[in-house]
Design an enzyme around this catalytic site. Structure first.
Site, PDB file in Angstrom:
ATOM      1  CG  HIS A 123      -1.781  -1.374   1.400  1.00  0.00           C
ATOM      2  ND1 HIS A 123      -2.922  -1.074   2.035  1.00  0.00           N
ATOM      3  CD2 HIS A 123      -2.138  -2.320   0.170  1.00  0.00           C
ATOM      4  CE1 HIS A 123      -4.074  -1.731   1.768  1.00  0.00           C
ATOM      5  NE2 HIS A 123      -3.199  -2.673   0.951  1.00  0.00           N
TER       6      HIS A 123
ATOM      7  CD  GLU B  37      -2.068   3.909   2.839  1.00  0.00           C
ATOM      8  OE1 GLU B  37      -2.838   4.914   3.910  1.00  0.00           O
ATOM      9  OE2 GLU B  37      -2.016   3.178   2.003  1.00  0.00           O
TER      10      GLU B  37
ATOM     11  CB  CYS C  98      -2.133   1.624   6.294  1.00  0.00           C
ATOM     12  SG  CYS C  98      -1.693   0.889   4.438  1.00  0.00           S
TER      13      CYS C  98
END
Length: 152
Positions: free
Chosen positions: A56, A58, A89
């Site tokens: 992801h 993040e 996250c």
């Protein structure tokens, strides 16, 4: 962080999201900003490209910022991301000890900050950043709607 700066950092997060969409990834972008306002890292989703469900935006930005600083924690740093972070996250944000979280659109289905498990409100959460949601939420939401509309 001065209020005038967060918008330019969200612009960079949105640009990362746009680049992710161009690669066929879900358009999520993230930026880590250091205590002096300098951009330490920016990233867009790369889950498909890396065949990695943890890639992801993040997570990638946190990894890059930690490498840039040579530290496992990002105390005094801020994260700007265009969608409310998921539980994975949110946990990484907590473990990295980020000072502030700025996010764009809420995510009623997968978010874990204002929606879902509300990770930072959990008694087992070790560190909760200051949270500021709704930054450029309309643009972030529209980018996601357009991306998924093309695929349906």
């Amino acid at each position: 962080m001065p209020a005038v700066r967060y918008r330019s950092h969200m612009e960079l997060a949105l640009a990362e999201a746009s680049a992710a969409a161009a690669r066929g990834e879900v358009p999520i972008g993230a930026v880590i900003v250091g205590p002096a306002g300098q951009v330490l890292a920016s990233a867009g989703n790369r889950t498909r490209e890396h065949s990695d469900p943890t890639a992801h935006a993040e997570i990638l930005a946190i990894r890059a910022a930690c490498l840039a600083l040579g530290a496992e924690r990002l105390e005094g740093c801020d994260l700007h991301v265009m969608l409310e972070p998921c539980a994975m996250c949110a946990a990484a944000i907590s473990f990295a000890r980020l000072r502030r979280l700025y996010f764009g659109a809420p995510d009623p289905k997968g978010g874990a900050v204002e929606n879902g498990v509300r990770f930072f409100a959990s008694p087992t959460c070790h560190h909760a950043p200051e949270i500021y949601g709704g930054i450029d939420a309309a643009r972030a939401g529209e980018m996601l709607r357009a991306f998924f509309a093309e695929r349906r």
